[in-house]
Design an enzyme around this catalytic site. Sequence first.
Site, mmCIF file in Angstrom:
data_model
loop_
_atom_site.group_PDB
_atom_site.id
_atom_site.type_symbol
_atom_site.label_atom_id
_atom_site.label_comp_id
_atom_site.label_asym_id
_atom_site.label_seq_id
_atom_site.Cartn_x
_atom_site.Cartn_y
_atom_site.Cartn_z
ATOM 1 N N ASN A 145 -28.272 46.630 -4.700
ATOM 2 C CA ASN A 145 -28.521 48.066 -4.720
ATOM 3 C C ASN A 145 -29.254 48.624 -3.505
ATOM 4 O OD1 ASN A 145 -27.294 48.297 -7.298
ATOM 5 N ND2 ASN A 145 -29.126 47.315 -8.140
ATOM 6 N N THR A 146 -29.506 47.773 -2.526
ATOM 7 C CA THR A 146 -30.037 48.251 -1.249
ATOM 8 C C THR A 146 -28.935 47.997 -0.228
ATOM 9 O OG1 THR A 146 -32.340 47.838 -1.817
ATOM 10 C CG2 THR A 146 -31.817 47.866 0.523
ATOM 11 N N ASN A 163 -27.500 48.040 -13.455
ATOM 12 C CA ASN A 163 -28.547 48.852 -12.832
ATOM 13 C C ASN A 163 -28.257 49.034 -11.352
ATOM 14 O OD1 ASN A 163 -30.862 47.715 -10.894
ATOM 15 N ND2 ASN A 163 -30.052 45.983 -12.093
ATOM 16 N N PHE A 204 -34.743 49.237 -5.717
ATOM 17 C CA PHE A 204 -36.124 48.884 -5.318
ATOM 18 C C PHE A 204 -37.087 50.072 -5.393
ATOM 19 C CE2 PHE A 204 -34.794 45.220 -2.194
ATOM 20 C CZ PHE A 204 -34.353 44.473 -3.273
ATOM 21 N N ASN A 208 -29.443 36.501 -8.988
ATOM 22 C CA ASN A 208 -29.621 37.944 -9.167
ATOM 23 C C ASN A 208 -28.443 38.501 -9.987
ATOM 24 O OD1 ASN A 208 -30.562 40.650 -8.654
ATOM 25 N ND2 ASN A 208 -31.522 39.848 -6.792
ATOM 26 N N SER A 262 -30.230 41.533 -3.971
ATOM 27 C CA SER A 262 -30.000 42.718 -4.803
ATOM 28 C C SER A 262 -28.805 43.495 -4.260
ATOM 29 C CB SER A 262 -31.229 43.617 -4.795
ATOM 30 O OG SER A 262 -30.880 44.869 -5.340
ATOM 31 N N LYS A 311 -34.165 33.932 -3.540
ATOM 32 C CA LYS A 311 -33.334 34.337 -4.687
ATOM 33 C C LYS A 311 -31.933 34.704 -4.191
ATOM 34 C CE LYS A 311 -33.283 37.333 -8.742
ATOM 35 N NZ LYS A 311 -34.089 38.177 -9.618
HETATM 36 C C1 LIG Z 1 -32.913 46.949 -14.507
HETATM 37 C C2 LIG Z 1 -32.977 45.726 -13.659
HETATM 38 C C3 LIG Z 1 -33.711 45.750 -12.483
HETATM 39 C C4 LIG Z 1 -33.779 44.610 -11.674
HETATM 40 N N1 LIG Z 1 -34.540 44.644 -10.545
HETATM 41 C C5 LIG Z 1 -34.650 43.531 -9.785
HETATM 42 C C6 LIG Z 1 -35.473 43.521 -8.635
HETATM 43 O O1 LIG Z 1 -36.141 44.495 -8.308
HETATM 44 N N2 LIG Z 1 -35.515 42.375 -7.907
HETATM 45 C C7 LIG Z 1 -34.817 41.255 -8.238
HETATM 46 O O2 LIG Z 1 -34.906 40.240 -7.548
HETATM 47 N N3 LIG Z 1 -34.046 41.230 -9.348
HETATM 48 C C8 LIG Z 1 -33.942 42.330 -10.115
HETATM 49 N N4 LIG Z 1 -33.164 42.304 -11.237
HETATM 50 C C9 LIG Z 1 -32.387 41.084 -11.546
HETATM 51 C C10 LIG Z 1 -33.108 40.181 -12.550
HETATM 52 O O3 LIG Z 1 -34.324 39.714 -12.014
HETATM 53 C C11 LIG Z 1 -32.212 38.981 -12.904
HETATM 54 O O4 LIG Z 1 -31.990 38.225 -11.736
HETATM 55 C C12 LIG Z 1 -30.868 39.407 -13.476
HETATM 56 O O5 LIG Z 1 -31.007 40.525 -14.322
HETATM 57 C C13 LIG Z 1 -30.193 38.274 -14.261
HETATM 58 O O6 LIG Z 1 -30.944 37.893 -15.382
HETATM 59 P P1 LIG Z 1 -30.636 38.444 -16.877
HETATM 60 O O7 LIG Z 1 -29.175 38.257 -17.123
HETATM 61 O O8 LIG Z 1 -31.522 37.610 -17.761
HETATM 62 O O9 LIG Z 1 -31.008 39.878 -16.889
HETATM 63 C C14 LIG Z 1 -33.082 43.425 -12.056
HETATM 64 C C15 LIG Z 1 -32.345 43.401 -13.244
HETATM 65 C C16 LIG Z 1 -32.293 44.528 -14.042
HETATM 66 C C17 LIG Z 1 -31.492 44.477 -15.327
#
Ligand SMILES: Cc1cc2nc3c(=O)[nH]c(=O)nc-3n(C[C@H](O)[C@H](O)[C@H](O)COP(=O)(O)O)c2cc1C
Length: 387
Positions: A177-178, A111, A115, A251, A175, A222
């Site tokens: 993506n910012t 992704n 934000f 993350n 993150s 985080k």
């Molecule tokens: C589509 C998507 C959007 C995410 N948006 C955020 C976010 O806004 N803030 C954040 O701290 N982590 C974000 N994450 C990261 C998740 O909170 C998590 O740390 C990461 O996906 C690893 O866990 P997983 O393997 O169980 O998905 C996002 C993950 C995905 C897949």
Amino acid sequence: MYPLVRSALFRLDPELAHRLVLHALAAVPGAVRLLAPPVSPPASLQQTVFGRRFPHPLGLAAGLDKDGIAVNGLFDCGFSFVEVGTVTPRPQPGNPRPRLFRLLEDQAIINRMGFNNAGVAQVCRNLMRRRRAGVVGVNIGKNKDTPNDQAAQDYLACLEAVFHLADYVAINVSSPNTPGLRDLQDEAVLIPLVRAVIARRDELYEASKSRVMPHRPPVLVKLAPDLDEVSVSSLARQLMAAGVDGFIATNTTVARPPLKSVHRDEPGGLSGRPLKDRSTQVIRWLYAATGGRVPIIGCGGVFTADDAYEKIRAGASLVQVYTSFIYEGPQLVRQLVHGLAQRLAADGLPSLADAVGRDTAKSRTAAPGEGPGGTSARELEKLGPLR
Ligand SMILES: Cc1cc2nc3c(=O)[nH]c(=O)nc-3n(C[C@H](O)[C@H](O)[C@H](O)COP(=O)(O)O)c2cc1C
């Protein structure tokens, strides 16, 4: 039944499917019980972590419900805690679409949402509609157009707005993506930023003491999975000294381990199965560096009870999921909870707390806390008991 629902949803554009599910959970929260019966966790999984009670260790990671519109429905999925956000002071649209990709063959997601959120004022209004018991964390960030040297103002603005509504606050500096956000993980920047947030939290707490219910939300940080051991260990020690209440590890990653899906080269953060081992490694480093003094929420690639248990034995007190929830649906929580209880029993451990850090503690005995990741016993002594 979820396989049917999933095959319908996976025919849709990922972001559309995501929005449909979230709005359905918001509109008819209890309906999810048709897909997943309620979770009844055994007493062995109960814990108190950073002053909050958790009936079991499974929570939803940030990013799925960025605006906190579906918290009631997400609790009805069985999670013991739900992290909303990342929320920024002002609303922002995020990156251009497409920005969300399913990597089916890899059980992963990439992704680059950036934000997208309704802004902290709206998120607060949404959180006021919360009806279910359970811990709600709010993950806070900065707006894309806020320069890094003014980032602290954004985090403080978010903290102030969510203070009374958040059971904990997670500072997101990880993150991908910012643009530039992860530069905030530089020690020289992060430590003052976190100190400022904690100081403001403490001021607000003092002010809340005159109320019926004084409130002191724990402040967590985080981290990214792309930091090396020396940086993680050093950050962990300094953040612990700064008074942080917990860590979330991790993350998404910008690394690209070998992947099969056609979307493998899309820019953005990779989550799901390919992230599992790396995030567990970061948990080990954090646990070793802090001597288990500061609770860790483990996150990254957890699909099975074995995955969750591995993170717990590495040092996580709580575990979050995101990607596996998309692939496996709401019955995942029940499966993980029951699987964890079985693994505890098989290891002859009376409670989950007894399993936390069991594997990492062993390796620290072999190298008594003085390696790049370790912290000397004397230093740990000064930092006091588990928060
Ligand atoms: C589509 C998507 C959007 C995410 N948006 C955020 C976010 O806004 N803030 C954040 O701290 N982590 C974000 N994450 C990261 C998740 O909170 C998590 O740390 C990461 O996906 C690893 O866990 P997983 O393997 O169980 O998905 C996002 C993950 C995905 C897949």
